[in-house]
Design an enzyme around this catalytic site. Structure first.
Site, mmCIF file in Angstrom:
data_model
loop_
_atom_site.group_PDB
_atom_site.id
_atom_site.type_symbol
_atom_site.label_atom_id
_atom_site.label_comp_id
_atom_site.label_asym_id
_atom_site.label_seq_id
_atom_site.Cartn_x
_atom_site.Cartn_y
_atom_site.Cartn_z
ATOM 1 N N THR A 166 0.814 -1.216 0.000
ATOM 2 C CA THR A 166 0.000 0.000 0.000
ATOM 3 C C THR A 166 0.849 1.269 0.000
ATOM 4 O O THR A 166 0.417 2.310 -0.504
ATOM 5 C CB THR A 166 -0.963 0.026 1.198
ATOM 6 O OG1 THR A 166 -0.230 0.062 2.431
ATOM 7 C CG2 THR A 166 -1.862 -1.203 1.194
ATOM 8 N N LEU A 221 -3.021 5.063 0.164
ATOM 9 C CA LEU A 221 -4.457 4.862 0.334
ATOM 10 C C LEU A 221 -4.669 3.366 0.553
ATOM 11 O O LEU A 221 -4.991 2.621 -0.366
ATOM 12 C CB LEU A 221 -5.210 5.361 -0.901
ATOM 13 C CG LEU A 221 -6.673 5.742 -0.708
ATOM 14 C CD1 LEU A 221 -6.826 6.796 0.387
ATOM 15 C CD2 LEU A 221 -7.272 6.256 -1.992
ATOM 16 N N HIS A 222 -4.517 2.926 1.789
ATOM 17 C CA HIS A 222 -4.415 1.500 2.095
ATOM 18 C C HIS A 222 -5.655 0.675 1.730
ATOM 19 O O HIS A 222 -5.572 -0.304 0.990
ATOM 20 C CB HIS A 222 -4.140 1.305 3.593
ATOM 21 C CG HIS A 222 -3.026 2.118 4.139
ATOM 22 N ND1 HIS A 222 -1.701 1.828 3.899
ATOM 23 C CD2 HIS A 222 -3.039 3.226 4.922
ATOM 24 C CE1 HIS A 222 -0.935 2.712 4.515
ATOM 25 N NE2 HIS A 222 -1.715 3.573 5.139
ATOM 26 N N ASP A 223 -6.806 1.038 2.292
ATOM 27 C CA ASP A 223 -7.943 0.119 2.335
ATOM 28 C C ASP A 223 -8.549 -0.260 0.983
ATOM 29 O O ASP A 223 -8.918 -1.421 0.796
ATOM 30 C CB ASP A 223 -9.019 0.679 3.259
ATOM 31 C CG ASP A 223 -8.571 0.666 4.713
ATOM 32 O OD1 ASP A 223 -7.648 -0.109 5.040
ATOM 33 O OD2 ASP A 223 -9.128 1.418 5.528
#
Length: 343
Positions: free
Chosen positions: A199, A251-253
Site C-alpha cells: 500500500t 491509500l491503504h484500504d
C-alpha cells in the site's frame, strides 16, 4: 467477454481511507457489495458505524445494509487512530449527528454475514479493512465458512517495518490474537494480504489529488468530489505529519478491494499484480513486537502452495484510474440528471 460481478462483504473500521474502499466497492461495476459490518479500530465502533452511514449518505446510496460489529479486541485493550483520522474518525468533512441510512437491528452482524455467505457459497469474498475481530468471531461461531468463502482479502500486516510500532501495522497490532486465530483456522491459500509494503507504493501524489478536485476547472468539481478531496487532504496532512512522507499518503484500504480482481480473473499481468506466497503467523507474546508478521515453516514442502498470497506490487496507474472512474460514477448517482464531463 463480459466479466462476472464479484460478490463481496466489507468488514471495516470506517475512517478516511475506508471511505474510498466503500466508493470502490459500490461504484466499480465489477463488484456487488452485499453488506457492511463495522468494527473497532480507526475509532470506537460507535464512530466507525456512524461514519459508514455518513459515507453512504454522501454517496446517495441507501440499499446497502450496515451492521454494527465488535467494540473490543479479543484480549488486549482497544487502540484507536484518531490522531490520523480525526476526532470523529473521518477528518476533513462535516459529520452530521443523524443520517438517512440506519444500522440494521433485526439480526446481528454474525447472523447477517453467515446468511450472505451461505446464500453465495463458493462465490462470496470477504474484504477486511480494519481489525480482524469480527472475522475471528465469525469463524469461531460458524467454522464451516472456511469452505464457503472464495477469498478473504485483508488490508493489514507489514514486513520489516510498521506504522504504529517499528514492527507492526495498525490493524494487526490492534487485535493480534484475532489475526492469529484467522491465520490458524482459515485456509491461508485463500487469504489475499495487502500489507504496508504494497500500500505504501500506491501514493496519492499531488497529481492524483488534483485529479480528484480540479481547482482550475470548477466544471469538473462537485460537492461529492470536494468531500472526497477534503477527506484525502486531511489524511494527507496527518499522515505526512505522522510519517514524514512528502509525496502524499498511501491509500491503504481500497487496495484490499481492488486486489480481488487479479485473483478472480486469474489474470495478474492485466493488473500488474505481483505477489508471493508465505505461511504466516503473528506475534502475540512479545508486547514490544505485538502484531508483527512472522514467516513459518519455510522448509515445508507445501510452503509456496499453502501460504498467504502477499501483494507486493500492482499497476498503480490502473488502480487510480479505476478509483477516479468510481468517483465519476458516484457524481452521476448523487446528481442524477446532471451532465458531467468524461474523465
Amino acid at each position: 467477454m463480459t466479466k462476472s460481478q464479484i460478490k463481496i462483504w466489507l468488514d471495516a473500521d470506517v475512517g478516511n481511507d475506508d471511505a474510498f474502499a466503500i466508493l470502490l466497492a459500490i461504484f466499480n461495476p465489477r463488484f456487488k457489495l452485499l453488506g457492511i459490518s463495522t468494527v473497532h479500530g480507526n475509532a470506537p465502533t460507535e464512530m466507525t458505524t456512524h461514519n459508514t452511514l455518513v459515507v453512504l449518505d454522501l454517496l446517495n446510496v441507501h440499499d446497502i445494509k450496515v451492521y454494527r460489529g465488535e467494540e473490543n479486541p479479543l484480549f488486549v485493550e482497544p487502540t484507536y487512530a484518531l490522531n490520523v483520522h480525526g476526532k470523529f474518525g473521518i477528518g476533513g468533512i462535516h459529520i452530521p449527528e443523524t443520517t438517512k441510512n440506519q444500522v440494521e437491528e433485526g439480526e446481528n452482524y454474525l447472523q447477517a454475514m453467515y446468511k450472505a455467505i451461505c446464500e453465495n457459497e463458493g462465490e462470496i469474498c470477504i474484504v477486511s479493512t480494519g481489525t480482524l475481530t469480527n472475522i475471528a468471531k465469525l469463524i469461531e461461531k460458524y467454522p464451516d465458512v472456511v469452505d464457503k468463502i472464495k477469498y478473504l482479502s485483508i488490508m493489514g500486516g507489514s514486513f520489516g517495518f510498521g506504522n504504529i510500532t517499528p514492527f507492526a501495522e495498525f490493524n494487526f497490532h490492534t487485535d493480534p490474537h484475532a489475526i492469529q486465530f484467522v491465520l490458524k483456522k482459515f485456509k491461508q491459500s485463500k487469504i489475499i494480504l495487502s500489507p504496508l509494503n504494497l500500500t505504501h507504493k500506491v501514493i496519492a501524489t499531488e497529481q492524483i489529488r488534483n485529479d480528484f478536485y480540479n481547482e482550475l476547472n470548477p466544471k469538473k468539481n462537485s460537492k461529492l468530489r470536494e468531500s472526497f478531496f477534503d477527506i484525502l487532504m486531511f489524511y494527507s496532512l496527518t499522515y505526512k505529519k505522522e510519517n514524514d512522507m512528502s509525496l502524499g499518503p498511501p491509500l491503504h484500504d481500497p487496495i484490499a478491494v481492488y486486489s480481488l480482481l487479479p485473483f478472480m480473473d486469474n489474470n495478474f499481468k492485466e493488473y500488474g499484480y505481483i505477489f508471493t506466497k508465505k505461511k504466516l503467523n503473528v506475534e502475540i507474546n512479545d508486547n514490544e513486537r505485538l502484531g508483527e508478521c512472522i514467516y513459518i515453516n519455510e522448509d515445508d514442502e507445501d510452503y509456496n502452495q499453502e501460504g498467504v498470497n502477499i501483494g507486493e506490487n500492482l499497476d498503480t496507474h490502473k488502480f487510480w484510474r479505476s478509483l477516479l472512474n468510481c468517483l465519476h460514477s458516484a457524481d452521476i448517482n448523487v446528481n442524477k440528471g446532471s451532465n458531467f464531463p468524461e474523465l
